[in-house]
Motif scaffolding. Structure first.
Motif, short mmCIF file in Angstrom:
data_model
loop_
_atom_site.label_atom_id
_atom_site.label_comp_id
_atom_site.label_asym_id
_atom_site.label_seq_id
_atom_site.Cartn_x
_atom_site.Cartn_y
_atom_site.Cartn_z
N THR A 169 -12.40 31.07 53.09
CA THR A 169 -12.15 32.35 52.55
C THR A 169 -13.25 32.90 51.82
OG1 THR A 169 -11.42 31.27 50.31
CG2 THR A 169 -9.44 31.88 51.77
N GLY A 218 -13.63 42.48 51.35
CA GLY A 218 -12.46 42.59 50.83
C GLY A 218 -11.10 41.61 51.34
N ILE A 219 -11.63 41.27 52.57
CA ILE A 219 -10.51 40.30 53.33
C ILE A 219 -10.65 39.07 52.99
CG2 ILE A 219 -9.90 42.11 55.12
CD1 ILE A 219 -11.62 40.37 56.91
N ARG A 220 -11.87 38.65 52.61
CA ARG A 220 -12.03 37.04 52.26
C ARG A 220 -12.02 36.23 53.66
NH1 ARG A 220 -15.32 37.96 49.79
NH2 ARG A 220 -15.30 35.78 48.80
#
Lengths: 361, 361
Positions: B81, B221-223
């Motif tokens: 992540t 933002g999506i990691r």
């Protein structure tokens, strides 16, 4: 060590049985079948370009939204990527020498406790003869007698559907000195005012309440959970140990909207309650089954005739693209228990019809 | 212990200076300003209902997409992540007694090494006199002389922009016995064939290459990050230790599409290369600044006149809603270094115009 196993893996099932994933009726995963908050989905899609910014490291808007939803101060809220990190966070903070799990239960609690090097794990077993109800006096005695430092329970409890009301939990907290972790993943499917322990957290810093968004809010894909505690030291430690930007921005945006979408929340509660009643009433007519009362969005069934076991029922149903949860892997349950969750009406009808065929009625 | 600090927190800046977040020109975060793959965004929005299913625990489609993109076997790919989990995963696997970081560098490497109880951290310092270029012979000597077990480097290196080409990395791997972790977060902004070390990973199990998607693919933002290794034992250990469903389904869906969106990839490379050249050419006309060559999407600048320091330049620019990165916190750099990243043309023009005003030219 292998990874802990959970409910159906739809990707695997689809491949194994050659189904389209969207055609599988998943009675095993306990996810609200009516889907996520439409307002939240719309908000995400109209702000999808936000994937190109880092999330707010403090997640202020998300936490404020949870704060309003749960009626607790923002500073008492912790975020996690699902329940697991929150469970292990509290376990690692308490590091109990003696811990107790109420059984039967979600396997993750024991799995995480086992990672501690020297923790004696006690089990408080709910009895099927009592419909798996908690006898609070017995539980308190069991906790005190064994010097339990951490009690882990789920309410409503997966897979039994039984629940601890706020009065029982209050007694448990006042008459023992142990820390209590309550997994409230399923509490929104019942009367929160009567059954959620969140309102006790201010008075009892030893209480830690965990909420997932996977089931009621139907967003297992976004990986968002939260916990409520008034233990300032734990709040600080957890926050220091958690990874920067652990919650992705989609989860953050969805959370900001869905917790305030009261239309969606009320609708979900009403529809699931209606369908649960339909399922329980219908299942009760199958003589070979005992149906346990449930406060969750799932129902525990026991094949009392023992003419078939759950694995056999599973196989018969999966051939028709319906996946149920064989509960034989739950400690204290045997091969005659299975769990189904509430899906949409026509799917529930389909299940009932096929269970009746299977049990020859 | 406090959390490690990174570039600008737009949420904080917007609040502090009373800007709308979308009006801030963020020259500090090194994110590709042209945004994420439109195909991937479209795919996510047309499958947004997938937030209601759990991700594939094995992320097969995502991993296959990375496998095709990187031309490595699927089984050599690890997911994370973001870069942090991958960095700490390798550090904790190697548990080096002696580790070396090439400086100046992203602070996370040292931060993670410091979590090991007994690790001597050595620094190999790149010299500004050499434009921060790696002298591979000196590096190899330094590694061997100090019995380094793990070398951590970033290529192209943040914040210097200097790079190690595949021949240098190959020498480093063949002439030392140490493990090498290369952070290739910025490699897609340069010629991958010449500079990425991924093709060496098959031959050298001691090499671990890390890629982030935050910068080039513009999706912080999506990691989502990934790592490439051919060390079977490490691959197994990492996978056992990683949380179930650690990657959210939006990240998984985006990855499935964006890594195959060659139009987007080529476009991004071309546009950033063009704008980087424009910025370097323009900055070179400011006599008070020295501009270091860069293979990344960012440019390191030194105020050689010392008439102002970077904090002062930062303050002057932030008042106009442009955030640059003051590099005084980077070890071996001083208060006269700052870093800017390549944004869109009119923003780059705005920056140049204002830097010229600031430096009175």
């Amino acid at each position: 060590m292998t990874k802990n196993k959970h409910g159906a893996n739809l990707f695997e099932l689809a491949k194994k049985y050659n189904f389209n994933m969207e055609n599988i009726m998943d009675f095993s995963s306990n996810i609200n079948p009516f889907g996520a908050s439409p307002k939240a989905l719309e908000y995400v899609c109209s702000h999808i370009e936000n994937v190109s910014i880092y999330p707010d490291p403090e997640y202020k808007n998300l936490i404020n939204s949870i704060s309003l939803y749960c009626q607790v101060p923002a500073e008492n809220i912790l975020l996690g990527t699902g329940a697991t990190g929150l469970i292990s966070g509290f376990i690692n903070y308490i590091k109990p020498k003696n811990a107790m799990i109420i059984l039967p239960a979600y396997s993750e609690y024991e799995y995480e406790l086992n990672k501690l090097k020297s923790c004696n794990i006690f089990f408080h077993c709910l009895k099927k003869e009592n419909d798996f109800r908690i006898d609070i006096k017995k539980l308190i005695d069991d906790v005190n007698k064994n010097n339990i430092e951490l009690l882990i329970m789920c309410s409503p409890n997966n897979p039994t559907g039984s629940v601890s009301d706020i009065l029982c939990t209050s007694q448990l907290l006042s008459k023992t000195s142990c820390h209590v972790m309550i997994d409230e993943t399923y509490v929104e499917f019942t009367d929160i005012k009567k059954y959620s322990s969140i309102s006790l957290s201010h008075k009892y810093p030893k209480l830690f309440v965990i909420r997932s968004t996977s089931k009621f809010f139907a967003v297992p894909g976004i990986r968002l959970g939260y916990g409520i505690s008034s233990n300032k030291d734990f709040l600080k430690q957890y926050s220091l140990n958690s990874e920067l930007w652990q919650i992705n921005i989609i989860a953050s945006m969805m959370g900001e909207v869905m917790f305030t979408d009261t239309g969606f929340i009320n609708n979900t509660y009403n529809k699931i309650s209606y369908e649960r009643k339909y399922l329980i009433d219908s299942l009760s007519h199958i003589a070979q089954l005992k149906i346990y009362p449930s406060y969750g969005n799932f129902i525990l069934c026991e094949i009392t005739s023992k003419k078939l076991n759950s694995a056999e029922v599973y196989e018969k149903l999966i051939s028709k693209a319906a996946a149920i949860r064989n509960c034989s892997s739950f400690k204290t349950l045997d091969e005659y228990f299975f769990r189904i969750c509430v899906l949409k009406h026509e799917q529930n009808e389909f299940l009932i019809k096929n269970l009746k065929l299977i049990f020859d009625e």
